[in-house]
Design an enzyme around this catalytic site. Structure first.
Site, PDB file in Angstrom:
ATOM      1  N   LEU A  92       0.603  -1.247   0.320  1.00 15.11           N
ATOM      2  CA  LEU A  92       0.229  -0.204  -0.027  1.00 15.11           C
ATOM      3  C   LEU A  92       0.747   1.657  -0.432  1.00 15.11           C
ATOM      4  O   LEU A  92       0.230   2.868   0.478  1.00 15.11           O
ATOM      5  CB  LEU A  92      -1.139  -0.183   1.053  1.00 15.11           C
ATOM      6  CG  LEU A  92      -1.926  -1.032   1.390  1.00 15.11           C
ATOM      7  CD1 LEU A  92      -2.502  -0.586   2.392  1.00 15.11           C
ATOM      8  CD2 LEU A  92      -2.853  -1.343  -0.116  1.00 15.11           C
TER       9      LEU A  92
ATOM     10  N   PHE B  24       2.829  -6.746 -10.062  1.00 21.03           N
ATOM     11  CA  PHE B  24       3.086  -6.200 -10.906  1.00 21.03           C
ATOM     12  C   PHE B  24       3.958  -5.294  -9.342  1.00 21.03           C
ATOM     13  O   PHE B  24       4.745  -4.034  -9.778  1.00 21.03           O
ATOM     14  CB  PHE B  24       1.533  -5.473 -10.059  1.00 21.03           C
ATOM     15  CG  PHE B  24       0.661  -6.083 -11.661  1.00 21.03           C
ATOM     16  CD1 PHE B  24       0.674  -5.739 -12.770  1.00 21.03           C
ATOM     17  CD2 PHE B  24      -0.385  -6.691 -11.665  1.00 21.03           C
ATOM     18  CE1 PHE B  24      -0.365  -5.871 -13.522  1.00 21.03           C
ATOM     19  CE2 PHE B  24      -0.950  -7.733 -12.614  1.00 21.03           C
ATOM     20  CZ  PHE B  24      -1.141  -6.626 -13.383  1.00 21.03           C
TER      21      PHE B  24
ATOM     22  N   LEU C  60       0.002  11.744 -18.227  1.00 25.29           N
ATOM     23  CA  LEU C  60      -0.842  12.613 -18.221  1.00 25.29           C
ATOM     24  C   LEU C  60      -2.471  12.774 -18.530  1.00 25.29           C
ATOM     25  O   LEU C  60      -2.100  14.010 -17.723  1.00 25.29           O
ATOM     26  CB  LEU C  60      -0.425  12.450 -19.993  1.00 25.29           C
ATOM     27  CG  LEU C  60      -1.187  13.653 -21.061  1.00 25.29           C
ATOM     28  CD1 LEU C  60       0.098  15.212 -20.285  1.00 25.29           C
ATOM     29  CD2 LEU C  60      -1.496  12.892 -22.076  1.00 25.29           C
TER      30      LEU C  60
ATOM     31  N   SER D 279      14.665  16.477 -20.568  1.00 23.39           N
ATOM     32  CA  SER D 279      15.195  15.740 -20.480  1.00 23.39           C
ATOM     33  C   SER D 279      14.807  13.731 -21.414  1.00 23.39           C
ATOM     34  O   SER D 279      14.568  13.514 -19.898  1.00 23.39           O
ATOM     35  CB  SER D 279      16.648  15.259 -20.159  1.00 23.39           C
ATOM     36  OG  SER D 279      17.569  14.711 -20.006  1.00 23.39           O
TER      37      SER D 279
ATOM     38  N   ALA E 107       5.971  -3.476  -7.434  1.00 20.41           N
ATOM     39  CA  ALA E 107       7.828  -2.443  -7.914  1.00 20.41           C
ATOM     40  C   ALA E 107       7.424  -0.974  -8.177  1.00 20.41           C
ATOM     41  O   ALA E 107       6.285  -0.290  -8.380  1.00 20.41           O
ATOM     42  CB  ALA E 107       8.233  -3.011  -9.768  1.00 20.41           C
ATOM     43  N   ASN E 108       8.854   0.103  -7.464  1.00 21.36           N
ATOM     44  CA  ASN E 108       8.104   1.007  -8.026  1.00 21.36           C
ATOM     45  C   ASN E 108       8.967   1.349  -9.658  1.00 21.36           C
ATOM     46  O   ASN E 108       9.377   0.750 -10.128  1.00 21.36           O
ATOM     47  CB  ASN E 108       9.631   2.023  -7.639  1.00 21.36           C
ATOM     48  CG  ASN E 108       9.498   1.349  -5.458  1.00 21.36           C
ATOM     49  OD1 ASN E 108      10.518   1.113  -4.739  1.00 21.36           O
ATOM     50  ND2 ASN E 108       8.192   2.566  -5.231  1.00 21.36           N
TER      51      ASN E 108
ATOM     52  N   TYR F  87      14.930   2.760 -13.732  1.00 22.18           N
ATOM     53  CA  TYR F  87      13.338   1.911 -13.872  1.00 22.18           C
ATOM     54  C   TYR F  87      13.838   0.671 -14.761  1.00 22.18           C
ATOM     55  O   TYR F  87      13.491  -0.521 -14.510  1.00 22.18           O
ATOM     56  CB  TYR F  87      12.469   3.079 -13.209  1.00 22.18           C
ATOM     57  CG  TYR F  87      11.060   2.263 -14.346  1.00 22.18           C
ATOM     58  CD1 TYR F  87      10.479   1.151 -13.532  1.00 22.18           C
ATOM     59  CD2 TYR F  87      10.558   2.286 -15.717  1.00 22.18           C
ATOM     60  CE1 TYR F  87       9.543   0.354 -13.744  1.00 22.18           C
ATOM     61  CE2 TYR F  87       9.419   2.091 -15.635  1.00 22.18           C
ATOM     62  CZ  TYR F  87       8.318   0.473 -14.984  1.00 22.18           C
ATOM     63  OH  TYR F  87       6.956   0.042 -14.728  1.00 22.18           O
TER      64      TYR F  87
ATOM     65  N   ASN G  92       1.928   2.640 -22.698  1.00 20.67           N
ATOM     66  CA  ASN G  92       1.092   3.907 -20.994  1.00 20.67           C
ATOM     67  C   ASN G  92      -0.662   3.852 -21.592  1.00 20.67           C
ATOM     68  O   ASN G  92      -1.185   3.433 -21.838  1.00 20.67           O
ATOM     69  CB  ASN G  92       0.727   5.589 -21.910  1.00 20.67           C
ATOM     70  CG  ASN G  92       2.023   5.899 -21.817  1.00 20.67           C
ATOM     71  OD1 ASN G  92       2.775   6.341 -21.130  1.00 20.67           O
ATOM     72  ND2 ASN G  92       2.594   6.344 -23.223  1.00 20.67           N
TER      73      ASN G  92
END
Length: 329
Positions: A33, A72, A189, A282, A74-75, A140, A169
């Protein structure tokens, strides 16, 4: 038999849990969490905790008859990964080691892995193919690629079959209106755009309009989150039927520019959504679009929610009901 979903309280994880429940699968969820929301888990057995906690993994596997894992946890923030690479290696890579070792000792031989298009880095050609070089440009993406390679060798050594799904995305929200996208901090976005008509920001920033694209803004590949969830289940079915390990892209095969996204959001919300152009960020490639021909041909994946207007409409429906996120109406 049950499916263990690590990170199942997160955005894509919770939608995958919902899809599993809709077809009457037994589901077990582990989530610490940090980024997930327990309110997003619509059923199954829930354990609050971290997959690096081997005592917790022992408990989960002992108490449940698990036959497969969808991973799933993960950071996933690119900027943070460049500032704190150790955190990403420890959580993402060491976490995967703990999980795979427990699967090995428990005889669980199937894992679906939530990977990323960031494994490719700056693409040499568009659309990106699974056979293209993998040269991550951030920590990442590097950790996700390391996890893919680790799964390959666990297959070679221990017969743990895997499917790595590299996606671009995710956007939108479940049609049931109960689950959607709520990150802190928010970096995606679509929810950032929708914060403007929600009155949470005055404008949306466009980072550069001098890219070699039709309108000068970056082009990205967007998929409805429920179509992503469906792909995980197709991959699970394939492994259950005795299929071999594989890697698949998930994408729409077409791209939308930042300005196009804003314009569709204006149409959906009826709000002017002011936009201000700022300097490029960048490392932002001009165009990122995936070819999903391989998974369509081999697994029969067919995204059914591919209208950009429909994707943003589902997101808008959820955000209007949950303007401050989960637990706050």
């Amino acid at each position: 038999m049950a499916v263990l979903v690590t990170g199942g309280a997160g955005y894509i994880g919770s939608h995958t849990v919902a899809a599993l429940l809709e077809r009457n699968e037994s589901v077990v969820v582990i989530d610490n969490l940090q980024q997930g929301h327990q309110e997003a888990v619509l059923g199954g057995v829930f354990y609050k905790g971290d997959i690096r906690d081997t005592d917790l993994l022992d408990k989960v596997f002992a108490e449940n008859d698990i036959d497969a894992v969808i991973h799933f946890a993960a950071n996933s923030l690119v900027g943070e990964s460049m500032q704190n690479p150790g955190k990403y290696y420890h959580n993402n890579v060491f976490g995967a080691i703990c999980l795979l070792e427990k699967m090995k000792t428990s005889g669980v031989k199937k894992i679906i892995f939530s990977s990323t298009a960031a494994t490719y880095g700056e693409p040499e050609s568009v659309p990106v193919l699974e056979s293209d070089p993998t040269n991550p440009t951030n920590t990442y993406g590097e950790t996700k690629l390391a996890m893919e390679k680790m799964m390959k060798w666990f297959d070679v050594a221990h017969g743990v079959k895997f499917v790595a799904l590299r996606y671009f995305n995710a956007a939108g929200a479940h049609e049931n209106g109960q689950i959607g996208e709520d990150h802190s901090p928010e970096t995606h976005l679509v929810p950032l755009i929708l914060q403007v008509p929600l009155g949470q920001r005055e404008h949306i920033a466009i980072y550069g309009e001098d890219y070699p694209t039709p309108d000068g803004t970056c082009i990205r590949d967007y998929l409805h989150v429920s179509d992503l969830a469906d792909a995980h289940i197709l991959a699970l079915d394939m492994l259950r039927e005795g299929g071999e390990s594989n890697v698949y892209n998930l994408g729409s095969g077409k791209g939308f520019s930042v300005k196009e996204m804003i314009e569709v959001a204006r149409k959906v919300t009826g709000h002017p959504i002011p936009a201000i152009v700022q300097a490029r960020r960048s490392g932002d490639p001009a165009v990122l679009i995936a070819s999903s021909d391989k998974i369509k041909q081999q697994l029969g994946w067919n995204p059914s929610r591919d209208s950009l207007e429909a994707i943003i409409q589902t997101a808008w429906n959820w955000h209007q009901k949950h303007p401050e996120g989960y637990g706050k109406q």
